[in-house]
Write a protein that holds these residues in place. Sequence first.
Motif, PDB file in Angstrom:
ATOM      1  N   PRO A 220       5.761  28.474  18.209  1.00 42.31           N
ATOM      2  CA  PRO A 220       4.450  29.125  18.181  1.00 42.31           C
ATOM      3  C   PRO A 220       3.344  28.149  17.775  1.00 42.31           C
ATOM      4  O   PRO A 220       3.589  27.186  17.043  1.00 42.31           O
ATOM      5  CB  PRO A 220       4.620  30.235  17.151  1.00 42.31           C
ATOM      6  CG  PRO A 220       5.772  29.823  16.317  1.00 42.31           C
ATOM      7  CD  PRO A 220       6.652  28.972  17.174  1.00 42.31           C
ATOM      8  N   ALA A 221       2.135  28.436  18.284  1.00 45.20           N
ATOM      9  CA  ALA A 221       0.997  27.584  17.938  1.00 45.20           C
ATOM     10  C   ALA A 221       0.478  27.975  16.556  1.00 45.20           C
ATOM     11  O   ALA A 221       0.813  29.044  16.037  1.00 45.20           O
ATOM     12  CB  ALA A 221      -0.097  27.770  18.983  1.00 45.20           C
ATOM     13  N   GLY A 222      -0.324  27.123  15.977  1.00 43.58           N
ATOM     14  CA  GLY A 222      -0.954  27.433  14.696  1.00 43.58           C
ATOM     15  C   GLY A 222      -0.030  27.210  13.511  1.00 43.58           C
ATOM     16  O   GLY A 222       0.950  26.472  13.615  1.00 43.58           O
ATOM     17  N   PRO A 223      -0.340  27.883  12.403  1.00 45.32           N
ATOM     18  CA  PRO A 223       0.415  27.627  11.177  1.00 45.32           C
ATOM     19  C   PRO A 223       1.833  28.192  11.205  1.00 45.32           C
ATOM     20  O   PRO A 223       2.677  27.791  10.412  1.00 45.32           O
ATOM     21  CB  PRO A 223      -0.415  28.331  10.100  1.00 45.32           C
ATOM     22  CG  PRO A 223      -1.187  29.372  10.836  1.00 45.32           C
ATOM     23  CD  PRO A 223      -1.395  28.849  12.214  1.00 45.32           C
ATOM     24  N   GLU A 224       2.090  29.133  12.104  1.00 48.33           N
ATOM     25  CA  GLU A 224       3.424  29.745  12.147  1.00 48.33           C
ATOM     26  C   GLU A 224       4.483  28.722  12.545  1.00 48.33           C
ATOM     27  O   GLU A 224       4.245  27.883  13.410  1.00 48.33           O
ATOM     28  CB  GLU A 224       3.439  30.878  13.174  1.00 48.33           C
ATOM     29  CG  GLU A 224       3.221  32.238  12.548  1.00 48.33           C
ATOM     30  CD  GLU A 224       3.423  33.331  13.575  1.00 48.33           C
ATOM     31  OE1 GLU A 224       4.454  33.992  13.499  1.00 48.33           O
ATOM     32  OE2 GLU A 224       2.533  33.479  14.419  1.00 48.33           O
ATOM     33  N   THR A 225       5.635  28.839  11.904  1.00 51.07           N
ATOM     34  CA  THR A 225       6.744  27.967  12.302  1.00 51.07           C
ATOM     35  C   THR A 225       7.961  28.839  12.602  1.00 51.07           C
ATOM     36  O   THR A 225       8.018  29.985  12.194  1.00 51.07           O
ATOM     37  CB  THR A 225       7.102  26.969  11.174  1.00 51.07           C
ATOM     38  OG1 THR A 225       7.293  27.724   9.980  1.00 51.07           O
ATOM     39  CG2 THR A 225       6.046  25.914  10.991  1.00 51.07           C
ATOM     40  N   GLY A 226       8.890  28.240  13.285  1.00 48.88           N
ATOM     41  CA  GLY A 226      10.131  28.953  13.593  1.00 48.88           C
ATOM     42  C   GLY A 226       9.952  29.934  14.727  1.00 48.88           C
ATOM     43  O   GLY A 226       8.834  30.166  15.195  1.00 48.88           O
ATOM     44  N   PRO A 227      11.043  30.510  15.149  1.00 49.97           N
ATOM     45  CA  PRO A 227      10.957  31.399  16.310  1.00 49.97           C
ATOM     46  C   PRO A 227      10.242  32.707  15.998  1.00 49.97           C
ATOM     47  O   PRO A 227      10.364  33.247  14.906  1.00 49.97           O
ATOM     48  CB  PRO A 227      12.426  31.650  16.685  1.00 49.97           C
ATOM     49  CG  PRO A 227      13.214  31.322  15.469  1.00 49.97           C
ATOM     50  CD  PRO A 227      12.418  30.351  14.659  1.00 49.97           C
ATOM     51  N   VAL A 228       9.470  33.188  16.955  1.00 44.29           N
ATOM     52  CA  VAL A 228       8.837  34.502  16.842  1.00 44.29           C
ATOM     53  C   VAL A 228       9.695  35.460  17.671  1.00 44.29           C
ATOM     54  O   VAL A 228       9.664  35.437  18.900  1.00 44.29           O
ATOM     55  CB  VAL A 228       7.390  34.468  17.391  1.00 44.29           C
ATOM     56  CG1 VAL A 228       6.734  35.833  17.233  1.00 44.29           C
ATOM     57  CG2 VAL A 228       6.586  33.400  16.688  1.00 44.29           C
ATOM     58  N   TRP A 229      10.504  36.252  16.982  1.00 45.29           N
ATOM     59  CA  TRP A 229      11.516  37.051  17.689  1.00 45.29           C
ATOM     60  C   TRP A 229      10.907  38.066  18.645  1.00 45.29           C
ATOM     61  O   TRP A 229      11.467  38.333  19.702  1.00 45.29           O
ATOM     62  CB  TRP A 229      12.442  37.739  16.677  1.00 45.29           C
ATOM     63  CG  TRP A 229      13.275  36.718  15.959  1.00 45.29           C
ATOM     64  CD1 TRP A 229      13.154  36.299  14.673  1.00 45.29           C
ATOM     65  CD2 TRP A 229      14.342  35.928  16.528  1.00 45.29           C
ATOM     66  NE1 TRP A 229      14.061  35.311  14.380  1.00 45.29           N
ATOM     67  CE2 TRP A 229      14.810  35.063  15.499  1.00 45.29           C
ATOM     68  CE3 TRP A 229      14.932  35.866  17.784  1.00 45.29           C
ATOM     69  CZ2 TRP A 229      15.834  34.156  15.712  1.00 45.29           C
ATOM     70  CZ3 TRP A 229      15.962  34.957  17.992  1.00 45.29           C
ATOM     71  CH2 TRP A 229      16.406  34.122  16.957  1.00 45.29           C
ATOM     72  N   GLY A 230       9.772  38.630  18.287  1.00 44.19           N
ATOM     73  CA  GLY A 230       9.128  39.611  19.173  1.00 44.19           C
ATOM     74  C   GLY A 230       8.810  39.008  20.534  1.00 44.19           C
ATOM     75  O   GLY A 230       9.029  39.621  21.576  1.00 44.19           O
ATOM     76  N   TRP A 231       8.313  37.783  20.506  1.00 45.45           N
ATOM     77  CA  TRP A 231       7.976  37.102  21.765  1.00 45.45           C
ATOM     78  C   TRP A 231       9.232  36.704  22.524  1.00 45.45           C
ATOM     79  O   TRP A 231       9.262  36.758  23.754  1.00 45.45           O
ATOM     80  CB  TRP A 231       7.119  35.857  21.487  1.00 45.45           C
ATOM     81  CG  TRP A 231       5.725  36.213  21.111  1.00 45.45           C
ATOM     82  CD1 TRP A 231       5.199  37.467  21.023  1.00 45.45           C
ATOM     83  CD2 TRP A 231       4.677  35.309  20.782  1.00 45.45           C
ATOM     84  NE1 TRP A 231       3.891  37.401  20.651  1.00 45.45           N
ATOM     85  CE2 TRP A 231       3.543  36.088  20.495  1.00 45.45           C
ATOM     86  CE3 TRP A 231       4.587  33.918  20.686  1.00 45.45           C
ATOM     87  CZ2 TRP A 231       2.332  35.513  20.128  1.00 45.45           C
ATOM     88  CZ3 TRP A 231       3.389  33.339  20.328  1.00 45.45           C
ATOM     89  CH2 TRP A 231       2.264  34.139  20.045  1.00 45.45           C
ATOM     90  N   LEU A 232      10.255  36.279  21.789  1.00 42.29           N
ATOM     91  CA  LEU A 232      11.492  35.877  22.467  1.00 42.29           C
ATOM     92  C   LEU A 232      12.128  37.070  23.189  1.00 42.29           C
ATOM     93  O   LEU A 232      12.608  36.943  24.317  1.00 42.29           O
ATOM     94  CB  LEU A 232      12.496  35.294  21.462  1.00 42.29           C
ATOM     95  CG  LEU A 232      12.124  33.915  20.911  1.00 42.29           C
ATOM     96  CD1 LEU A 232      13.175  33.444  19.910  1.00 42.29           C
ATOM     97  CD2 LEU A 232      12.002  32.893  22.039  1.00 42.29           C
ATOM     98  N   VAL A 233      12.092  38.241  22.522  1.00 36.16           N
ATOM     99  CA  VAL A 233      12.640  39.451  23.151  1.00 36.16           C
ATOM    100  C   VAL A 233      11.854  39.766  24.428  1.00 36.16           C
ATOM    101  O   VAL A 233      12.419  40.061  25.482  1.00 36.16           O
ATOM    102  CB  VAL A 233      12.601  40.645  22.165  1.00 36.16           C
ATOM    103  CG1 VAL A 233      12.893  41.953  22.895  1.00 36.16           C
ATOM    104  CG2 VAL A 233      13.604  40.426  21.046  1.00 36.16           C
ATOM    105  N   CYS A 234      10.505  39.674  24.312  1.00 39.46           N
ATOM    106  CA  CYS A 234       9.664  39.909  25.495  1.00 39.46           C
ATOM    107  C   CYS A 234      10.010  38.921  26.604  1.00 39.46           C
ATOM    108  O   CYS A 234      10.099  39.294  27.785  1.00 39.46           O
ATOM    109  CB  CYS A 234       8.184  39.753  25.148  1.00 39.46           C
ATOM    110  SG  CYS A 234       7.556  41.110  24.169  1.00 39.46           S
TER     111      CYS A 234
END
Lengths: 211, 32
Positions: free
Chosen positions: A97-111
């Motif tokens: 993910p862009a920005g300060p977030e790190t690691g996988p974003v599960w909601g987006w991966l599911v999408c």
Amino acid sequence: VIGTTGAVACLTLLFLGMRSVMAVGGSCASGGPYTISQPCPKGVGWVVPVSIWAGLFFLAVSVAGAARVRAPAIAWLAWPALFCSLGWNFLEFGLDPAGPETGPVWGWLVCGVLFWVMGAGPVVLGLAQLRNRGSERDPSPLVVRAATLGSRVRATTTPPPFRAATTPSAAAHRDADDLVDGLERLADLHRTGAIDDDEYRRAKAQLLGGR
Amino acid sequence: MMVRETAAWFAYGVSIALGVGIGWALFDALTR
């Protein structure tokens, strides 16, 4: 050409528009009386919705144009192209993910996975069906054998038929049908008592090529 | 028939390449 070019251009706009929104965190807003925490990248607010409607319009133009000049219909590819390209964005930004977030974003991966299933699923099923249809056209060794037997039987009983306009596989199917018809007729005669067991056995053996 | 079909596929190829190019350039121009 105009329809396909327009539809692809709109899909590209949509793809890039989605990427730019995901690059700023996945959501944004513009206009309205509220305080906006994440403004949209310039132009994206209208480019994305316009590209969706314009894309549908150009797709219709493409379908109509292809039908008019009897070109192969490829408009259905818009479905997998749309879902797989947007699904790719979800997967890419979901993993990183862009920005300060790190690691996988599960909601987006599911999408992303869901989009790929929706986009690629019909293509895989379609290809499987095409393959099945192809194997129906090429007779299995069993059918070819039955057809060979059938044609041998017919050669002893009837003059060779005219076959100039048939393909080898069509002839094989027809011969197999003839053999099955012959066996069924023989079984009927046996059942009604017109021929006895011994005659039935001999006739059947002869029909199956044992002469 | 064969020529017609080849021409159609060629037109599709050109259209898709052109579409991606136009879309990309348009996006750059509209969002700069």
